[in-house]
Design a protein around this motif. Structure first.
Motif, PDB file in Angstrom:
ATOM      1  N   ILE A  69       0.855  -1.184   0.000  1.00  0.00           N
ATOM      2  CA  ILE A  69       0.000   0.000   0.000  1.00  0.00           C
ATOM      3  C   ILE A  69       0.887   1.230   0.000  1.00  0.00           C
ATOM      4  CG2 ILE A  69      -1.706   1.346   1.299  1.00  0.00           C
ATOM      5  CD1 ILE A  69      -2.773  -1.332   2.424  1.00  0.00           C
ATOM      6  N   ASP A  70       0.684   2.080  -1.007  1.00  0.00           N
ATOM      7  CA  ASP A  70       1.335   3.388  -1.044  1.00  0.00           C
ATOM      8  C   ASP A  70       0.376   4.371  -0.392  1.00  0.00           C
ATOM      9  OD1 ASP A  70       3.814   2.972  -2.565  1.00  0.00           O
ATOM     10  OD2 ASP A  70       2.471   2.434  -4.206  1.00  0.00           O
ATOM     11  N   ARG A  71       0.886   5.164   0.540  1.00  0.00           N
ATOM     12  CA  ARG A  71       0.061   6.156   1.228  1.00  0.00           C
ATOM     13  C   ARG A  71       0.796   7.483   1.211  1.00  0.00           C
ATOM     14  NH1 ARG A  71      -1.325   5.165   7.479  1.00  0.00           N
ATOM     15  NH2 ARG A  71       0.919   4.867   7.435  1.00  0.00           N
ATOM     16  N   GLU A  72       0.143   8.506   0.701  1.00  0.00           N
ATOM     17  CA  GLU A  72       0.704   9.856   0.687  1.00  0.00           C
ATOM     18  C   GLU A  72      -0.190  10.742   1.544  1.00  0.00           C
ATOM     19  OE1 GLU A  72       0.927  11.133  -3.367  1.00  0.00           O
ATOM     20  OE2 GLU A  72       2.599   9.793  -3.809  1.00  0.00           O
ATOM     21  N   VAL A  73       0.427  11.474   2.462  1.00  0.00           N
ATOM     22  CA  VAL A  73      -0.304  12.349   3.375  1.00  0.00           C
ATOM     23  C   VAL A  73       0.018  13.792   3.015  1.00  0.00           C
ATOM     24  CG1 VAL A  73      -0.678  12.984   5.791  1.00  0.00           C
ATOM     25  CG2 VAL A  73      -0.169  10.596   5.197  1.00  0.00           C
ATOM     26  N   GLU A  74      -1.024  14.556   2.754  1.00  0.00           N
ATOM     27  CA  GLU A  74      -0.868  15.979   2.464  1.00  0.00           C
ATOM     28  C   GLU A  74      -1.328  16.772   3.676  1.00  0.00           C
ATOM     29  OE1 GLU A  74      -2.992  19.304  -0.383  1.00  0.00           O
ATOM     30  OE2 GLU A  74      -2.875  17.239  -1.104  1.00  0.00           O
ATOM     31  N   LEU A  75      -0.468  17.656   4.148  1.00  0.00           N
ATOM     32  CA  LEU A  75      -0.757  18.480   5.317  1.00  0.00           C
ATOM     33  C   LEU A  75      -0.750  19.944   4.906  1.00  0.00           C
ATOM     34  CD1 LEU A  75       1.746  16.703   7.742  1.00  0.00           C
ATOM     35  CD2 LEU A  75      -0.717  16.277   7.542  1.00  0.00           C
ATOM     36  N   ALA A  76      -1.891  20.614   5.046  1.00  0.00           N
ATOM     37  CA  ALA A  76      -1.978  22.037   4.721  1.00  0.00           C
ATOM     38  C   ALA A  76      -2.058  22.837   6.012  1.00  0.00           C
ATOM     39  CB  ALA A  76      -3.206  22.308   3.849  1.00  0.00           C
ATOM     40  N   GLY A  77      -1.368  23.920   6.039  1.00  0.00           N
ATOM     41  CA  GLY A  77      -1.362  24.782   7.211  1.00  0.00           C
ATOM     42  C   GLY A  77       0.031  25.323   7.464  1.00  0.00           C
ATOM     43  N   ASP A  78       0.130  26.272   8.363  1.00  0.00           N
ATOM     44  CA  ASP A  78       1.399  26.918   8.676  1.00  0.00           C
ATOM     45  C   ASP A  78       2.174  26.079   9.693  1.00  0.00           C
ATOM     46  OD1 ASP A  78       3.394  28.817   8.645  1.00  0.00           O
ATOM     47  OD2 ASP A  78       2.407  30.108  10.137  1.00  0.00           O
ATOM     48  N   LEU A  79       2.599  24.895   9.250  1.00  0.00           N
ATOM     49  CA  LEU A  79       3.334  23.952  10.094  1.00  0.00           C
ATOM     50  C   LEU A  79       4.815  24.037   9.759  1.00  0.00           C
ATOM     51  CD1 LEU A  79       0.930  20.978   9.383  1.00  0.00           C
ATOM     52  CD2 LEU A  79       1.113  22.150  11.587  1.00  0.00           C
ATOM     53  N   ASP A  80       5.662  23.922  10.777  1.00  0.00           N
ATOM     54  CA  ASP A  80       7.097  23.888  10.495  1.00  0.00           C
ATOM     55  C   ASP A  80       7.510  22.451  10.145  1.00  0.00           C
ATOM     56  OD1 ASP A  80       7.654  22.454  12.923  1.00  0.00           O
ATOM     57  OD2 ASP A  80       7.838  24.347  14.031  1.00  0.00           O
ATOM     58  N   ASP A  81       8.750  22.278   9.709  1.00  0.00           N
ATOM     59  CA  ASP A  81       9.226  20.957   9.277  1.00  0.00           C
ATOM     60  C   ASP A  81       9.168  19.929  10.396  1.00  0.00           C
ATOM     61  OD1 ASP A  81       9.647  21.814   6.694  1.00  0.00           O
ATOM     62  OD2 ASP A  81      11.800  22.177   6.972  1.00  0.00           O
TER      63      ASP A  81
END
Length: 153
Positions: free
Chosen positions: A111-123
């Protein structure tokens, strides 16, 4: 099925998911999970494509759990996570092509899983949320030893 055959009065526990042959298509299934009802099927030309496939549902469960777990963690920390999106794909690969796998012969599920996180988050926050994604309960279930007990009702 009678009460005698099922061994109870016909009422199932609230946490029971039922899947029933719909009778409307060769492989079309009606699924009941609590008060929710939906359909699963196989794509054409095998089935009628009346709903997601069983593997689509499996991936949806993993994706939903991943997103919810990441969201819960970010909310508890007060992190500025605006949006989570998870894209998943299932495939079968030759075991010999998987360097980190214990199985060396035949096929394995991947299973390939890609997570996209939007917001003003630091590394640092982004990396932590990616680690948390690995700890969602459905991920833990899929990567642990699973026993399925099958019995006639």
């Amino acid at each position: 099925m009678t009460t005698h055959e099922s061994g109870h009065d016909g009422a199932l526990p609230a946490d029971t998911v039922t899947v029933t042959d719909s009778g409307t298509g060769t492989y079309t299934q009606q699924i009941t999970a609590g008060r929710h009802h939906f359909t699963s099927d196989e794509p054409r030309p095998i089935g009628d494509d009346a709903g997601p496939t069983p593997y689509d549902l499996l991936l949806a469960g993993l994706g939903a759990c991943t997103s919810m777990t990441v969201r819960m963690y970010a909310n508890r920390r007060g992190w500025p996570l605006e949006h989570v999106a998870v894209a998943l794909r299932h495939r079968r690969i030759h075991a010999e092509d998987c360097v980190e796998c214990e199985t060396t012969e035949g096929w394995i599920d991947h299973i390939d899983r890609e997570v996209e996180l939007a917001g003003d988050l630091d590394d640092t926050q982004r990396q932590r949320l990616l680690q948390i994604a690995e700890r969602c309960p459905v991920h833990q279930t899929l990567t642990s030893e699973v026993r399925i007990a099958t019995a006639l009702r």
